[in-house]
Structures are given as structure tokens and as C-alpha cells.
Design a protein around this motif. Structure first.
Motif, PDB file in Angstrom:
ATOM      1  N   THR A  16       0.840  -1.202   0.000  1.00  0.00           N
ATOM      2  CA  THR A  16       0.000   0.000   0.000  1.00  0.00           C
ATOM      3  C   THR A  16       0.870   1.245   0.000  1.00  0.00           C
ATOM      4  OG1 THR A  16      -1.748   1.209   1.184  1.00  0.00           O
ATOM      5  CG2 THR A  16      -0.213  -0.070   2.518  1.00  0.00           C
ATOM      6  N   VAL A  17       0.459   2.248  -0.767  1.00  0.00           N
ATOM      7  CA  VAL A  17       1.173   3.524  -0.833  1.00  0.00           C
ATOM      8  C   VAL A  17       0.162   4.662  -0.885  1.00  0.00           C
ATOM      9  CG1 VAL A  17       3.284   2.680  -1.937  1.00  0.00           C
ATOM     10  CG2 VAL A  17       1.329   3.305  -3.353  1.00  0.00           C
ATOM     11  N   ALA A  18       0.613   5.841  -0.502  1.00  0.00           N
ATOM     12  CA  ALA A  18      -0.213   7.050  -0.578  1.00  0.00           C
ATOM     13  C   ALA A  18       0.703   8.255  -0.675  1.00  0.00           C
ATOM     14  CB  ALA A  18      -1.135   7.166   0.642  1.00  0.00           C
ATOM     15  N   GLY A  19       0.168   9.351  -1.198  1.00  0.00           N
ATOM     16  CA  GLY A  19       0.929  10.584  -1.300  1.00  0.00           C
ATOM     17  C   GLY A  19       0.133  11.768  -0.805  1.00  0.00           C
ATOM     18  N   VAL A  20       0.793  12.928  -0.807  1.00  0.00           N
ATOM     19  CA  VAL A  20       0.175  14.178  -0.373  1.00  0.00           C
ATOM     20  C   VAL A  20       0.135  15.102  -1.592  1.00  0.00           C
ATOM     21  CG1 VAL A  20       0.270  16.101   1.237  1.00  0.00           C
ATOM     22  CG2 VAL A  20       1.123  13.843   1.932  1.00  0.00           C
ATOM     23  N   PRO A  21      -1.040  15.400  -2.133  1.00  0.00           N
ATOM     24  CA  PRO A  21      -1.115  16.169  -3.383  1.00  0.00           C
ATOM     25  C   PRO A  21      -0.365  17.501  -3.343  1.00  0.00           C
ATOM     26  CG  PRO A  21      -3.251  15.212  -2.875  1.00  0.00           C
ATOM     27  CD  PRO A  21      -2.373  14.949  -1.686  1.00  0.00           C
ATOM     28  N   ASP A  22      -0.471  18.225  -2.241  1.00  0.00           N
ATOM     29  CA  ASP A  22       0.150  19.550  -2.165  1.00  0.00           C
ATOM     30  C   ASP A  22       1.602  19.505  -1.727  1.00  0.00           C
ATOM     31  OD1 ASP A  22      -2.245  20.669  -2.972  1.00  0.00           O
ATOM     32  OD2 ASP A  22      -2.956  20.968  -0.916  1.00  0.00           O
ATOM     33  N   GLN A  23       2.103  18.304  -1.415  1.00  0.00           N
ATOM     34  CA  GLN A  23       3.515  18.126  -1.065  1.00  0.00           C
ATOM     35  C   GLN A  23       4.072  17.054  -2.008  1.00  0.00           C
ATOM     36  OE1 GLN A  23       3.873  17.326   3.192  1.00  0.00           O
ATOM     37  NE2 GLN A  23       2.146  18.685   3.621  1.00  0.00           N
ATOM     38  N   PRO A  24       4.439  17.435  -3.215  1.00  0.00           N
ATOM     39  CA  PRO A  24       4.683  16.449  -4.276  1.00  0.00           C
ATOM     40  C   PRO A  24       5.851  15.508  -4.031  1.00  0.00           C
ATOM     41  CG  PRO A  24       5.306  18.663  -4.981  1.00  0.00           C
ATOM     42  CD  PRO A  24       4.575  18.820  -3.695  1.00  0.00           C
ATOM     43  N   HIS A  25       6.662  15.744  -3.010  1.00  0.00           N
ATOM     44  CA  HIS A  25       7.763  14.828  -2.717  1.00  0.00           C
ATOM     45  C   HIS A  25       7.519  14.026  -1.445  1.00  0.00           C
ATOM     46  CE1 HIS A  25      10.889  17.283  -5.257  1.00  0.00           C
ATOM     47  NE2 HIS A  25       9.919  16.750  -5.983  1.00  0.00           N
ATOM     48  N   THR A  26       6.310  14.111  -0.891  1.00  0.00           N
ATOM     49  CA  THR A  26       5.985  13.402   0.353  1.00  0.00           C
ATOM     50  C   THR A  26       5.081  12.220   0.054  1.00  0.00           C
ATOM     51  OG1 THR A  26       6.203  15.402   1.705  1.00  0.00           O
ATOM     52  CG2 THR A  26       4.882  13.607   2.614  1.00  0.00           C
ATOM     53  N   PHE A  27       5.521  11.035   0.529  1.00  0.00           N
ATOM     54  CA  PHE A  27       4.781   9.802   0.287  1.00  0.00           C
ATOM     55  C   PHE A  27       4.867   8.908   1.526  1.00  0.00           C
ATOM     56  CE2 PHE A  27       6.637  11.236  -3.712  1.00  0.00           C
ATOM     57  CZ  PHE A  27       5.524  11.325  -4.540  1.00  0.00           C
ATOM     58  N   TYR A  28       3.900   8.014   1.629  1.00  0.00           N
ATOM     59  CA  TYR A  28       3.887   6.989   2.671  1.00  0.00           C
ATOM     60  C   TYR A  28       3.842   5.620   2.001  1.00  0.00           C
ATOM     61  CZ  TYR A  28       2.458  10.737   5.871  1.00  0.00           C
ATOM     62  OH  TYR A  28       2.395  11.881   6.616  1.00  0.00           O
ATOM     63  N   MET A  29       4.466   4.646   2.650  1.00  0.00           N
ATOM     64  CA  MET A  29       4.348   3.271   2.194  1.00  0.00           C
ATOM     65  C   MET A  29       4.098   2.365   3.389  1.00  0.00           C
ATOM     66  SD  MET A  29       7.725   1.206   2.107  1.00  0.00           S
ATOM     67  CE  MET A  29       9.380   1.683   2.682  1.00  0.00           C
ATOM     68  N   GLY A  30       3.304   1.317   3.139  1.00  0.00           N
ATOM     69  CA  GLY A  30       3.036   0.314   4.154  1.00  0.00           C
ATOM     70  C   GLY A  30       3.594  -1.019   3.713  1.00  0.00           C
ATOM     71  N   SER A  31       4.597  -1.511   4.417  1.00  0.00           N
ATOM     72  CA  SER A  31       5.223  -2.778   4.054  1.00  0.00           C
ATOM     73  C   SER A  31       4.493  -3.930   4.730  1.00  0.00           C
ATOM     74  CB  SER A  31       6.703  -2.773   4.463  1.00  0.00           C
ATOM     75  OG  SER A  31       6.823  -2.761   5.878  1.00  0.00           O
ATOM     76  N   THR A  32       4.794  -5.147   4.292  1.00  0.00           N
ATOM     77  CA  THR A  32       4.121  -6.305   4.869  1.00  0.00           C
ATOM     78  C   THR A  32       4.870  -6.871   6.070  1.00  0.00           C
ATOM     79  OG1 THR A  32       5.248  -7.770   3.327  1.00  0.00           O
ATOM     80  CG2 THR A  32       3.073  -6.953   2.694  1.00  0.00           C
ATOM     81  N   GLY A  33       6.012  -6.290   6.417  1.00  0.00           N
ATOM     82  CA  GLY A  33       6.730  -6.779   7.585  1.00  0.00           C
ATOM     83  C   GLY A  33       7.408  -5.697   8.391  1.00  0.00           C
ATOM     84  N   GLY A  34       7.320  -4.445   7.944  1.00  0.00           N
ATOM     85  CA  GLY A  34       8.070  -3.388   8.614  1.00  0.00           C
ATOM     86  C   GLY A  34       7.280  -2.145   8.935  1.00  0.00           C
ATOM     87  N   GLY A  35       5.948  -2.187   8.868  1.00  0.00           N
ATOM     88  CA  GLY A  35       5.144  -1.044   9.271  1.00  0.00           C
ATOM     89  C   GLY A  35       5.074   0.047   8.211  1.00  0.00           C
ATOM     90  N   VAL A  36       4.878   1.287   8.688  1.00  0.00           N
ATOM     91  CA  VAL A  36       4.675   2.449   7.816  1.00  0.00           C
ATOM     92  C   VAL A  36       5.955   3.276   7.759  1.00  0.00           C
ATOM     93  CG1 VAL A  36       3.375   4.587   7.491  1.00  0.00           C
ATOM     94  CG2 VAL A  36       2.203   2.519   8.274  1.00  0.00           C
ATOM     95  N   TRP A  37       6.312   3.716   6.565  1.00  0.00           N
ATOM     96  CA  TRP A  37       7.498   4.557   6.324  1.00  0.00           C
ATOM     97  C   TRP A  37       7.067   5.800   5.560  1.00  0.00           C
ATOM     98  CZ3 TRP A  37      12.647   2.705   7.458  1.00  0.00           C
ATOM     99  CH2 TRP A  37      12.661   1.438   8.044  1.00  0.00           C
ATOM    100  N   LYS A  38       7.875   6.859   5.706  1.00  0.00           N
ATOM    101  CA  LYS A  38       7.558   8.146   5.083  1.00  0.00           C
ATOM    102  C   LYS A  38       8.810   8.728   4.430  1.00  0.00           C
ATOM    103  CE  LYS A  38       5.729  12.783   6.205  1.00  0.00           C
ATOM    104  NZ  LYS A  38       5.191  13.647   7.293  1.00  0.00           N
ATOM    105  N   THR A  39       8.616   9.357   3.270  1.00  0.00           N
ATOM    106  CA  THR A  39       9.679  10.114   2.627  1.00  0.00           C
ATOM    107  C   THR A  39       9.178  11.522   2.355  1.00  0.00           C
ATOM    108  OG1 THR A  39      11.185  10.255   0.714  1.00  0.00           O
ATOM    109  CG2 THR A  39       8.991   9.342   0.317  1.00  0.00           C
ATOM    110  N   THR A  40      10.048  12.491   2.484  1.00  0.00           N
ATOM    111  CA  THR A  40       9.729  13.875   2.128  1.00  0.00           C
ATOM    112  C   THR A  40      10.640  14.382   1.015  1.00  0.00           C
ATOM    113  OG1 THR A  40      11.166  14.691   3.910  1.00  0.00           O
ATOM    114  CG2 THR A  40       8.817  14.420   4.422  1.00  0.00           C
TER     115      THR A  40
END
Length: 558
Positions: free
Chosen positions: A57-81
Motif C-alpha cells: 500500500t502507498v499514498a501521497g500528499v497532493p500539495d507536497q509532491p515529494h511526500t509519500f507513505y508506504m506500508g510494508s508487509t513486515g516493517g510497518g509504515v514509512w515516510k519520505t519527504t
């Protein structure tokens, strides 16, 4: 209290327990009880690999075009800016489960993020979800928001104008019947929930989507998905696509051209460019394929029966519509596919890794995507021409861990949907390498392993790949395969194979003679020459019938 967990790549990084300590303490049955004080000086540290693992699973922030979240199957939620140049784990210490099913960012407030645990890609190795979590500060902190017992979560969708109103598509327990499944709705930020769509105690929801521009209209995919030790059940006649036109209060099962027989896993996509255009990727018998509606779901036509779109549907089945062009649609399976003519024709796009699970497209710039697969997550800023790296995500799923007796000792493991890996516990030179990846190396076998070093000669390593045994010399880099059974991994019917190997077949080296190795199918096999020749030393361990054991031992039954 939140339950912390440690990424599997860090397991045993502090080294094996001293042999003297292993001999101390009273025993309970066959287990030795250790004094906790023996381990007070040990600390986990990350030695790698920072090579991404499966992300669903992944998601982004429309107004922050370099910010995204990912949900892994063994390591929880991660974020990049920074568009995937670096990733930071934001869920450690908060979540009771590390497997993620869905992430969504509130369109009205990018600080509000919801995450549902439990991946709905129900392969044989799957972790059960433990509800949903909510962050009000962009992932810095999280609070539990309920639905602990709904099992796997296929989708979390936040109301476009009200971040306190959220819909959750819950698949339910994948190992049996339970009533905690279906579409759930909260209007108070997770303090209370209503089950607004329920079909049965075996069929749950795997997707829920808003119609862009009209949040009173929602679509939901209902699916019976159940895992048995020997197979997967996918589909039921009561499954299907449902629609609500009153904000989720009531629902109607859609027909008008959709499959009417066995209805399996499905996924819905609606483009903001034309809210009445609805796509549904459907596993069905008969009639599986990609369906399209141009009247908000009243009637449907089969847009494509291209078989690659519904490969292994219990594991994939995901579709994304371009928010700016309703004729552009993407499907991820083993490959990654794009159609520019509303599903009539398809072309393959390259991603850094196969087995594709999710895609998010920025509604303000359709060239910006974040995409998920079995190798991790990758970002593109140019419509898929180039991607960010997957070698900065310590989310690998490791099947087993072994260590050797060298100094520095090496850690051996098999990574899901990747190669086996050998990672040193300390740098191998006085100065550190430019990148830790320079110290890693692949070993024998494949993703399932196991991979085990020779007890006294670590230049020799034994490996396995879904029932196929091999031996590697690290000095030469050459791997020799010695077949225990058939040489075909897939495709042969069971009646033609005398030996039946599990995906992760057990292997052990004798502590008395390292040339003697034991390997398991429905029999125990033994080699005394490191795999050149094999013999069966047990009866068929899957039956207690002496006659059948004798027949199978002699090859009389397959």
C-alpha cells in the motif's frame, strides 16, 4: 500499550549466545530457561540488508509532491519527504502489527493519516492485522482507532471534506469464519464504528472507493478469501460490487453486465476526470477481466479479458485510474501494465521489481507516482521513465537466519522474492565501504531458502529453492545443484510427482559430520556426501497407514 518490533534484518546482529550460557539454567521439557541478566548488555543494531521488501500500500500528499507513505508487509509504515531518496519509519512503537493493508491521507488536512493493518494479499506466509491507526501530525505519532478483530484490511478511505469520517474495507479473518468483516464507517475519528455493509461471516470487503466530487456515492468490493494450509479459497456467488448513494447508509449489489457466477477478488477505480467512468478488475468464473461502466455503475461492459491482468488474483488484483484522463488506467500483477484507451489495449511498463501491488498518482501532476511491489517502493517524477532506488528500505522479509563462526561472523538469510543474502556483522576492512551494499553478497538457493554455512568451512554454503538443494563455493562463486527430487518447480500435477516439497523445505546439517545433511519432503532424505547422492530414511510422514507407508517408500504411490 504500543508493542515495539524490530526489523528482521537486525535479528541476531548482536551475535549468538555464548556456548557456556546455553548450558546453564534449569530446563522445562526440552527448553532451557536462561537468566535474563545474561543478555542485559546486548542491543539490537541494524546490519542490513537495506534492500526493500514487499510493499502492498502507498499514498501521497497532493500539495507536497515529494511526500509519500508506504506500508510494508513486515516493517510497518514509512515516510519520505524527498521523493524516495530517504525513508523514515514512523510506526515503530505504536503499531501492534507490522503488516500493512492500506494507507490514506486526508484530502482536507494532510496532517491526518490513517493506516489499516493486515495485507490483503493473502499468500501462504501472511500476518494477521490488528486494526486501524490514526495520526494527526503527519505520522510523527499514532493512536489506535479500533477494529482490532477485522483481520486483513483492503482499503481505508477518508472523506474528502471531513477527516473524522472514514470507511474501512475489512476482509475479515483469512483462516475461518467471523462476523467482524465488511465495510465499516466512523464519523468521530475512530471512537465508534458502524458496520454499514455485511454479506456473511465468510465474505468480507476488500475495497471501498468514493466517487470523486460526490462522497455520498461509494463503491465496495465484496470477497470471500480464505487460507487453508494446502490451498487458498477465493470467491463465492455472494461476492460482487456494491454501490451506496447515501454516504454508506444503504447499499445495492450491482449487475448490468457484471459476472453472475463465482465472483472472486475485485478492485474498483474511479477517475476524477470523469466520475461516471468506473473500472472494476474482477476475478470471476466465468467472466473474469476488466469491466468498465460509463454510467456510474448502472451498466457494465467487458473492456478486456487479457489474462495477465488477473494473474494470481488473491495476491494482486489492483487497478488505478489516472485522475486527469479517464481513458488511462494501470494494473499491477507480476508485470505492470498501462492502457491509454480505456482498457482495450495494454503495454508493459518497467518497474524496479516485479510483483506489483499498488500505485498512487498525484491528482495535481499525473507524472508523479509512488508505486509498490515485492522489492519495496519507488517514486517517479516523470511518469515512470525513471524511478527512485529500493536500496534504502530495511524492510526485507527474511525467511530464516543462520550465522557462522568467522570473525567478523556472517549472517545468512533468504529474502522473500529476492536472492539469498550473506551480510557481515562488522565491516570487513579497516575503513568502511562507500556503501554497505558493497559488503553484501548473494548465496545459493533462492527467496525461500534455507541457506546454511558449512560449520567449519564457511567458504562452502548450502542452499535451497522451493525443494531444490544446492551447494556453493564462495571462493569460485559457482553453485552446483543436486536434485533431491524432480527438477520442475511448478506445473507438474501431483500424481506425477512422488516427492512433495513445501515452499520452505526443512534442511539441517549434522553436528557430527558436516558432509551429512538432512532434507525434508513428505520423507526425510539424507546425504552423506554434501548432496551428490541422497537416500530416504523415513516412511511417508503424512500418513499413519502402514500399508500406504510401505507402498510410498517403495514408490508404489505418488
Amino acid at each position: 500499550a504500543p508493542l515495539p518490533y524490530v526489523a528482521l534484518g537486525a535479528l541476531l546482529a548482536a551475535g549468538p549466545a555464548p556456548l557456556a550460557a546455553q548450558a546453564e539454567g534449569p530446563t522445562t521439557g526440552t527448553f532451557t530457561v536462561f537468566d535474563p541478566a545474561q543478555f542485559t548488555g546486548m542491543r539490537y543494531r541494524m546490519i542490513g540488508p537495506a534492500r526493500g521488501g514487499r510493499v502492498t500500500t502507498v499514498a501521497g500528499v497532493p500539495d507536497q509532491p515529494h511526500t509519500f507513505y508506504m506500508g510494508s508487509t513486515g516493517g510497518g509504515v514509512w515516510k519520505t519527504t524527498d521523493a524516495g531518496q530517504t525513508w523514515l519509519n514512523v510506526s515503530d512503537g505504536y503499531f501492534a502489527a507490522a503488516s500493512m493493508g492500506s494507507i490514506d491521507v486526508a484530502p482536507s488536512n494532510p496532517e491526518v493519516v490513517w493506516a489499516g493493518t493486515g495485507s490483503e494479499g493473502i499468500r501462504s506466509n501472511v500476518s494477521v492485522g490488528r486494526g486501524v491507526y490514526r495520526s494527526a501530525d503527519g505520522g510523527k505519532t499514532w493512536s489506535f482507532a479500533g477494529l482490532r478483530d477485522v483481520g486483513q484490511i483492503g482499503a481505508v478511505r477518508i472523506h474528502p471534506r471531513d477527516p473524522e469520517t472514514v470507511f474501512v474495507a475489512a476482509t475479515g479473518s483469512i483462516f475461518g469464519r467471523n462476523r467482524e468483516r465488511g465495510v465499516f464507517r466512523t464519523r468521530d475519528g475512530g471512537r465508534t464504528w458502524q458496520k454499514v455493509l455485511f454479506v456473511s461471516d465468510s465474505t468480507g470487503a476488500v475495497d471501498v472507493e468514493f466517487q470523486p466530487g460526490n462522497p455520498d456515492v461509494l463503491y465496495a468490493s465484496m470477497w470471500r478469501g480464505e487460507r487453508k494450509p494446502w490451498t487458498v479459497i477465493s470467491g463465492a456467488r455472494e461476492g460482487g460490487i456494491y454501490r451506496s448513494t447515501d454516504g454508506g447508509d444503504t447499499w445495492k449489489k450491482l449487475g448490468g453486465g457484471l459476472p453472475t457466477g463465482l465472483f472472486g477478488k475485485s478492485n474498483v477505480a474511479v477517475s476524477a476526470a470523469d466520475p461516471r467512468r468506473v473500472y472494476a478488475l474482477i476475478e470471476a468464473k466465468p467472466g473474469g477481466g476488466l469491466y468498465r461502466s460509463d454510467d456510474a455503475g448502472d451498466t457494465w461492459t467487458l473492456a478486456s479479458d487479457y489474462a495477465q491482468l488477473i494473474t494470481r488474483p488473491f495476491y494482486y488484483t489492483n487497478i488505478t485510474a489516472d485522475p486527469t484522463n479517464a481513458d488511462v488506467v494501470f494494473v499491477g500483477t507480476e508485470g505492470f501494465y498501462r492502457s491509454d484507451d480505456a482498457g482495450k489495449t495494454w503495454k508493459t511498463l518497467r518497474t524496479p521489481h516485479g510483483d506489483n501491488h499498488d500505485l498512487w498518482i498525484n491528482p495535481g501532476d499525473p507524472q508523479i507516482w509512488v508505486q509498490a511491489n515485492d522489492g519495496g517502493v519507488n517514486v517517479t517524477l516523470n511518469g515512470g521513465r525513471t524511478w527512485s532506488t529500493q536500496y534504502n528500505q530495511p524492510t526485507a522479509e527474511i525467511y530464516q537466519v543462520f550465522v557462522d563462526n568467522q570473525f567478523p561472523y556472517r549472517v545468512y538469510g533468504a529474502q522473500q522474492d529476492n536472492s539469498t543474502l550473506i551480510v557481515p556483522s562488522l565491516p570487513l576492512a579497516q575503513s568502511s565501504p562507500d556503501d554497505p551494499i558493497q559488503s553484501w553478497r548473494s548465496g545459493p538457493g533462492c527467496e525461500t531458502g534455507p541457506i546454511i554455512p558449512h560449520p567449519t568451512q564457511p567458504d562452502t554454503v548450502y542452499g535451497s529453492c522451493k525443494g531444490q538443494y544446492s551447494r556453493m563455493s564462495l571462493r569460485s562463486g559457482q553453485e552446483k545443484q543436486y536434485w533431491v527430487g524432480a527438477q520442475s518447480l511448478y506445473g507438474n500435477p501431483g500424481k506425477d510427482l512422488i516427492l512433495r516439497f513445501q515452499r520452505v523445505s526443512p534442511m539441517e546439517i549434522s553436528p557430527h559430520d558436516p558432509r551429512t545433511i538432512y532434507y525434508g519432503s513428505q520423507y526425510v532424505h539424507r546425504t552423506r556426501d554434501e548432496g551428490v547422492t541422497w537416500e530416504r530414511i523415513s516412511p511417508d510422514l503424512t500418513t499413519n497407514d502402514p500399508k500406504k507407508q510401505q507402498q510410498r517408500q517403495s514408490g508404489g504411490l505418488s
